[in-house]
Design a protein around this motif. Structure first.
Motif, mmCIF file in Angstrom:
data_model
loop_
_atom_site.group_PDB
_atom_site.id
_atom_site.type_symbol
_atom_site.label_atom_id
_atom_site.label_comp_id
_atom_site.label_asym_id
_atom_site.label_seq_id
_atom_site.Cartn_x
_atom_site.Cartn_y
_atom_site.Cartn_z
ATOM 1 N N GLU A 98 17.395 -6.654 -6.506
ATOM 2 C CA GLU A 98 16.828 -5.072 -4.809
ATOM 3 C C GLU A 98 14.891 -4.944 -4.745
ATOM 4 O O GLU A 98 15.425 -5.333 -6.715
ATOM 5 C CB GLU A 98 18.062 -4.462 -4.520
ATOM 6 C CG GLU A 98 19.060 -5.172 -3.437
ATOM 7 C CD GLU A 98 18.438 -5.503 -2.156
ATOM 8 O OE1 GLU A 98 17.743 -4.395 -1.827
ATOM 9 O OE2 GLU A 98 19.111 -6.426 -1.610
ATOM 10 N N GLY A 99 15.168 -4.656 -4.154
ATOM 11 C CA GLY A 99 13.729 -3.713 -4.919
ATOM 12 C C GLY A 99 12.062 -4.943 -5.186
ATOM 13 O O GLY A 99 11.606 -4.441 -4.936
ATOM 14 N N THR A 100 12.401 -6.379 -4.865
ATOM 15 C CA THR A 100 11.256 -7.143 -4.634
ATOM 16 C C THR A 100 10.355 -7.534 -3.730
ATOM 17 O O THR A 100 11.652 -7.660 -2.555
ATOM 18 C CB THR A 100 12.223 -8.489 -5.681
ATOM 19 O OG1 THR A 100 12.815 -7.922 -4.857
ATOM 20 C CG2 THR A 100 12.493 -8.385 -7.717
ATOM 21 N N VAL A 101 9.483 -8.636 -3.764
ATOM 22 C CA VAL A 101 8.962 -8.596 -2.740
ATOM 23 C C VAL A 101 10.120 -9.870 -2.600
ATOM 24 O O VAL A 101 9.936 -9.380 -1.004
ATOM 25 C CB VAL A 101 7.409 -9.204 -3.149
ATOM 26 C CG1 VAL A 101 7.645 -10.557 -1.934
ATOM 27 C CG2 VAL A 101 6.945 -8.552 -3.713
ATOM 28 N N GLU A 102 10.342 -10.367 -2.943
ATOM 29 C CA GLU A 102 11.426 -11.637 -2.023
ATOM 30 C C GLU A 102 12.502 -10.484 -1.501
ATOM 31 O O GLU A 102 12.435 -11.512 -0.543
ATOM 32 C CB GLU A 102 12.126 -12.080 -3.382
ATOM 33 C CG GLU A 102 12.441 -13.420 -2.507
ATOM 34 C CD GLU A 102 12.186 -14.836 -2.071
ATOM 35 O OE1 GLU A 102 13.034 -15.437 -0.995
ATOM 36 O OE2 GLU A 102 11.327 -15.010 -2.216
ATOM 37 N N LYS B 77 1.045 -1.593 -0.160
ATOM 38 C CA LYS B 77 0.102 -0.239 -0.447
ATOM 39 C C LYS B 77 1.340 1.454 -0.419
ATOM 40 O O LYS B 77 0.198 2.580 -0.692
ATOM 41 C CB LYS B 77 -1.109 -0.013 1.392
ATOM 42 C CG LYS B 77 -2.292 -0.275 1.252
ATOM 43 C CD LYS B 77 -3.174 -0.185 -0.061
ATOM 44 C CE LYS B 77 -4.287 -0.978 0.746
ATOM 45 N NZ LYS B 77 -5.293 -0.558 -0.363
ATOM 46 N N GLU B 78 1.611 0.816 0.765
ATOM 47 C CA GLU B 78 2.365 2.312 1.291
ATOM 48 C C GLU B 78 3.824 2.040 -0.415
ATOM 49 O O GLU B 78 3.461 3.767 -0.785
ATOM 50 C CB GLU B 78 3.698 2.372 2.072
ATOM 51 C CG GLU B 78 3.065 2.674 3.442
ATOM 52 C CD GLU B 78 3.910 2.168 4.952
ATOM 53 O OE1 GLU B 78 4.961 1.732 4.494
ATOM 54 O OE2 GLU B 78 3.201 1.894 5.940
ATOM 55 N N HIS B 79 4.414 1.094 -1.348
ATOM 56 C CA HIS B 79 4.732 1.702 -1.868
ATOM 57 C C HIS B 79 3.856 1.943 -3.288
ATOM 58 O O HIS B 79 4.356 2.591 -4.373
ATOM 59 C CB HIS B 79 4.929 0.806 -2.592
ATOM 60 C CG HIS B 79 5.877 -0.439 -3.583
ATOM 61 N ND1 HIS B 79 7.196 -0.323 -4.120
ATOM 62 C CD2 HIS B 79 4.752 -0.162 -5.217
ATOM 63 C CE1 HIS B 79 7.443 -0.295 -5.513
ATOM 64 N NE2 HIS B 79 6.867 -0.345 -6.036
ATOM 65 N N GLY B 80 2.516 1.928 -3.770
ATOM 66 C CA GLY B 80 1.371 1.912 -4.123
ATOM 67 C C GLY B 80 1.794 1.897 -5.462
ATOM 68 O O GLY B 80 0.916 2.828 -6.899
ATOM 69 N N ASP B 81 2.204 0.619 -5.841
ATOM 70 C CA ASP B 81 2.591 0.535 -7.464
ATOM 71 C C ASP B 81 3.254 -0.768 -7.581
ATOM 72 O O ASP B 81 2.944 -1.464 -6.727
ATOM 73 C CB ASP B 81 3.293 1.665 -8.201
ATOM 74 C CG ASP B 81 3.399 1.149 -9.586
ATOM 75 O OD1 ASP B 81 2.580 0.360 -10.477
ATOM 76 O OD2 ASP B 81 4.009 2.715 -10.355
ATOM 77 N N TRP B 82 3.265 -1.325 -8.615
ATOM 78 C CA TRP B 82 3.547 -2.952 -8.985
ATOM 79 C C TRP B 82 4.615 -2.790 -8.134
ATOM 80 O O TRP B 82 5.178 -2.144 -8.558
ATOM 81 C CB TRP B 82 3.629 -3.194 -10.596
ATOM 82 C CG TRP B 82 1.959 -2.736 -11.058
ATOM 83 C CD1 TRP B 82 1.640 -2.023 -11.218
ATOM 84 C CD2 TRP B 82 1.198 -4.397 -11.230
ATOM 85 N NE1 TRP B 82 0.139 -2.474 -12.094
ATOM 86 C CE2 TRP B 82 -0.112 -3.626 -11.821
ATOM 87 C CE3 TRP B 82 0.920 -5.523 -10.939
ATOM 88 C CZ2 TRP B 82 -1.580 -4.426 -12.096
ATOM 89 C CZ3 TRP B 82 -0.305 -6.312 -10.703
ATOM 90 C CH2 TRP B 82 -0.551 -5.891 -11.738
ATOM 91 N N MET B 83 4.814 -4.321 -7.937
ATOM 92 C CA MET B 83 6.427 -4.311 -7.417
ATOM 93 C C MET B 83 6.430 -6.054 -8.047
ATOM 94 O O MET B 83 6.068 -6.678 -7.753
ATOM 95 C CB MET B 83 6.361 -4.954 -5.706
ATOM 96 C CG MET B 83 7.912 -5.089 -5.525
ATOM 97 S SD MET B 83 7.613 -4.550 -3.296
ATOM 98 C CE MET B 83 8.059 -3.229 -3.325
ATOM 99 N N GLU B 84 7.927 -6.503 -8.236
ATOM 100 C CA GLU B 84 7.976 -7.915 -9.127
ATOM 101 C C GLU B 84 8.115 -8.583 -7.618
ATOM 102 O O GLU B 84 9.042 -7.944 -6.825
ATOM 103 C CB GLU B 84 9.118 -7.314 -9.978
ATOM 104 C CG GLU B 84 10.113 -8.567 -10.176
ATOM 105 C CD GLU B 84 11.308 -8.138 -10.856
ATOM 106 O OE1 GLU B 84 12.016 -9.943 -11.354
ATOM 107 O OE2 GLU B 84 11.881 -7.157 -11.783
ATOM 108 N N LEU B 85 8.414 -9.416 -8.124
ATOM 109 C CA LEU B 85 8.139 -10.460 -6.984
ATOM 110 C C LEU B 85 9.571 -11.136 -7.086
ATOM 111 O O LEU B 85 9.912 -11.514 -5.655
ATOM 112 C CB LEU B 85 7.359 -12.182 -6.934
ATOM 113 C CG LEU B 85 5.691 -11.257 -7.657
ATOM 114 C CD1 LEU B 85 4.677 -12.870 -7.799
ATOM 115 C CD2 LEU B 85 5.176 -10.983 -6.922
#
Length: 135
Positions: A79-83, A60-68
């Motif tokens: 870096e920068g992924t859900v994992e 929600k805070e990220h506000g956009d799509w995030m790579e898994l």
């Protein structure tokens, strides 16, 4: 009488984001802590149950799509992924949400489909490089 969904008797039946493998997951308690038990074939993984609310809040805070960015525990993670977030010292638990040493990775593979099932997130279903975002 129907058995509540997400229990050992009635686990969630899920598919990985690319829709290539099936697995099941349920919520239980271990050592006084709520956990998710994820069974993939003969492999059993455990994740902290609170990861669902924590990941939803972060997305929600990220506000956009995030790579898994799913990866095994022993492999480097993008870096920068859900994992990466699921094992970062900067997340709310200060490290791994995975609880079984040697099997703490794959957070980005197995948690997003449950979040989609629960109506907390949208998840892409491409052959690779899938993303998710909070609903």
């Amino acid at each position: 009488m129907t058995v509540e969904k997400g229990t050992k008797e009635n686990p969630w039946q899920l598919k990985t984001p690319p829709q290539s493998s099936e697995f099941e997951m349920y919520k239980t308690e271990k050592d006084g802590k709520e956990i998710l038990v994820c069974t993939v074939g003969k492999t059993v993984l455990h994740y902290e149950y609170r990861c669902l609310a924590d990941l939803h809040r972060m997305l929600k805070e990220h506000g956009d799509w995030m790579e898994l960015g799913s990866a095994d525990e022993q492999k480097p993670v993008k870096e920068g992924t859900v994992e990466a977030w699921g094992r970062s010292e900067a997340n709310p638990v200060g490290g791994w949400y995975g609880l079984k040493k040697g099997f703490r990775g794959r957070f980005g593979m197995y948690i997003p489909p449950l979040m989609e099932e629960l109506g907390l997130a949208e998840v892409e279903h491409n052959p690779r490089n899938n993303r998710m975002r909070a609903i």
